[in-house]
Design a protein around this motif. Structure first.
Motif, short mmCIF file in Angstrom:
data_model
loop_
_atom_site.label_atom_id
_atom_site.label_comp_id
_atom_site.label_asym_id
_atom_site.label_seq_id
_atom_site.Cartn_x
_atom_site.Cartn_y
_atom_site.Cartn_z
N LEU A 98 59.48 61.01 8.20
CA LEU A 98 60.32 59.82 8.02
C LEU A 98 61.79 60.17 8.22
N ILE A 99 62.22 61.27 7.61
CA ILE A 99 63.62 61.70 7.73
C ILE A 99 63.96 62.01 9.18
N THR A 100 63.07 62.73 9.85
CA THR A 100 63.31 63.12 11.25
C THR A 100 63.42 61.90 12.15
N ASP A 101 62.56 60.90 11.91
CA ASP A 101 62.60 59.68 12.73
C ASP A 101 63.95 58.97 12.58
N VAL A 102 64.43 58.87 11.34
CA VAL A 102 65.71 58.20 11.09
C VAL A 102 66.85 59.01 11.72
N LEU A 103 66.82 60.32 11.56
CA LEU A 103 67.89 61.17 12.10
C LEU A 103 67.92 61.11 13.62
N ASN A 104 66.74 61.15 14.24
CA ASN A 104 66.68 61.08 15.71
C ASN A 104 67.16 59.73 16.21
N TYR A 105 66.81 58.67 15.48
CA TYR A 105 67.23 57.32 15.87
C TYR A 105 68.76 57.19 15.83
N ASN A 106 69.37 57.97 14.96
CA ASN A 106 70.83 57.94 14.81
C ASN A 106 71.53 59.02 15.63
N ASP A 107 70.78 59.71 16.52
CA ASP A 107 71.39 60.78 17.33
C ASP A 107 72.17 61.74 16.45
N VAL A 108 71.44 62.33 15.47
CA VAL A 108 72.12 63.05 14.40
C VAL A 108 72.91 64.26 14.90
N ARG A 109 72.50 64.88 15.99
CA ARG A 109 73.26 66.04 16.47
C ARG A 109 74.64 65.64 16.96
N ASP A 110 74.71 64.52 17.67
CA ASP A 110 76.01 64.02 18.10
C ASP A 110 76.83 63.58 16.88
N LEU A 111 76.15 62.96 15.91
CA LEU A 111 76.83 62.52 14.68
C LEU A 111 77.41 63.70 13.93
N ASP A 112 76.61 64.75 13.75
CA ASP A 112 77.09 65.94 13.02
C ASP A 112 78.28 66.57 13.74
N GLN A 113 78.20 66.62 15.06
CA GLN A 113 79.30 67.23 15.81
C GLN A 113 80.58 66.41 15.67
N ALA A 114 80.45 65.08 15.73
CA ALA A 114 81.63 64.22 15.60
C ALA A 114 82.24 64.35 14.21
N LEU A 115 81.41 64.43 13.18
CA LEU A 115 81.91 64.62 11.82
C LEU A 115 82.62 65.97 11.68
N ALA A 116 82.03 67.00 12.30
CA ALA A 116 82.65 68.32 12.24
C ALA A 116 83.99 68.34 12.98
N ASP A 117 84.05 67.64 14.11
CA ASP A 117 85.32 67.53 14.84
C ASP A 117 86.39 66.88 13.97
N ASN A 118 86.03 65.76 13.33
CA ASN A 118 86.99 65.06 12.48
C ASN A 118 87.43 65.92 11.31
N ALA A 119 86.47 66.64 10.70
CA ALA A 119 86.80 67.49 9.56
C ALA A 119 87.75 68.61 9.98
N SER A 120 87.54 69.15 11.19
CA SER A 120 88.40 70.23 11.67
C SER A 120 89.78 69.72 12.03
N ILE A 121 89.84 68.55 12.65
CA ILE A 121 91.13 68.01 13.10
C ILE A 121 91.93 67.41 11.95
N CYS A 122 91.26 66.57 11.15
CA CYS A 122 91.95 65.76 10.15
C CYS A 122 91.88 66.33 8.73
N GLY A 123 90.96 67.26 8.51
CA GLY A 123 90.78 67.81 7.16
C GLY A 123 89.56 67.26 6.47
N TYR A 124 89.04 66.15 6.97
CA TYR A 124 87.81 65.56 6.44
C TYR A 124 87.28 64.55 7.44
N GLY A 125 85.98 64.28 7.34
CA GLY A 125 85.35 63.26 8.16
C GLY A 125 84.59 62.31 7.27
#
Length: 217
Positions: A98-125
């Protein structure tokens, strides 16, 4: 004597209800943080101050070179940390599916990378969670400069509210802007419109999460 570090977090009493006047004041207070984040985003994109330099002598060579150090550091750090993606495990195979289906539906790898980018640039995402038209849990990255996180004034610093706000220009009347505001609490989402000095409530709907549906990284 130890130096007291001033927290940048905005804190309010849990008993305080957010009026429209308070929301406007919070957006005004957030303007300093918004400017800080926008400056950091400019650094990441290579829009450094040197590009705006004006020389007194018109015939002087204009060698205005922007060094992309910020983007280099962020891309290296995020790529090294999240290059292979995050692995999720549980002893319950049905739950994992169930968790994997939801994460894949949300393109979680792209999501995690975007959050990490924001955290690195801005201090938090900031990640916003919601339910789409098909009843499926969704997650998205909120532009860091558009979100205000309000904490309570307890030692736990629990999130009380999340305020997302942005301005849109009227396509028929250039130069005229409308401010849109969304306020998330533990039960509902309130929608407002107005400008940077006053707003009016337009709608209110329940979100059924049982908590403020944002995660700060």
């Amino acid at each position: 004597m130890a130096r007291k570090v001033k927290s940048k977090k905005i804190k309010l009493s849990p008993e305080l209800e957010l009026s429209t006047d308070i929301i406007v004041k919070l957006m005004e207070k957030h303007s300093t943080e918004k400017s800080r984040i926008e400056r950091l985003l400019d650094y990441y994109d290579g829009r450094n101050d040197i590009k705006d330099r004006v020389y007194k002598k018109e015939n002087r060579p204009s060698n205005r070179i922007s060094n992309p150090t910020a983007s280099y550091l962020t891309n290296m750090l995020v790529g090294y940390t999240f290059g292979k993606g995050i692995t999720y495990k549980t002893e319950n195979p049905e739950l994992l599916e169930l968790i994997t289906d939801v994460l894949n539906y949300n393109d979680v790898r792209d999501l995690d990378q975007a959050l990490a980018d924001n955290a690195s640039i801005c201090g938090y995402g900031v990640e916003l969670q919601y339910v789409d038209e098909d009843g499926i849990p969704r997650m998205c990255v909120v532009p860091t400069e558009e979100i205000i996180i309000i904490y309570d004034n307890t030692l736990q610093e629990n999130i009380l509210y999340a305020i997302r706000y942005w301005d849109e220009e009227d396509i028929l009347n250039p130069g005229q802007f409308t401010r849109y505001v969304e306020v998330y609490n533990k039960e509902t989402i309130k929608y407002y419109t107005g400008d940077n000095s006053s707003i009016s409530l337009v709608d209110e709907i329940p979100h059924l999460y049982g908590d403020v549906p944002v995660v700060v990284y």
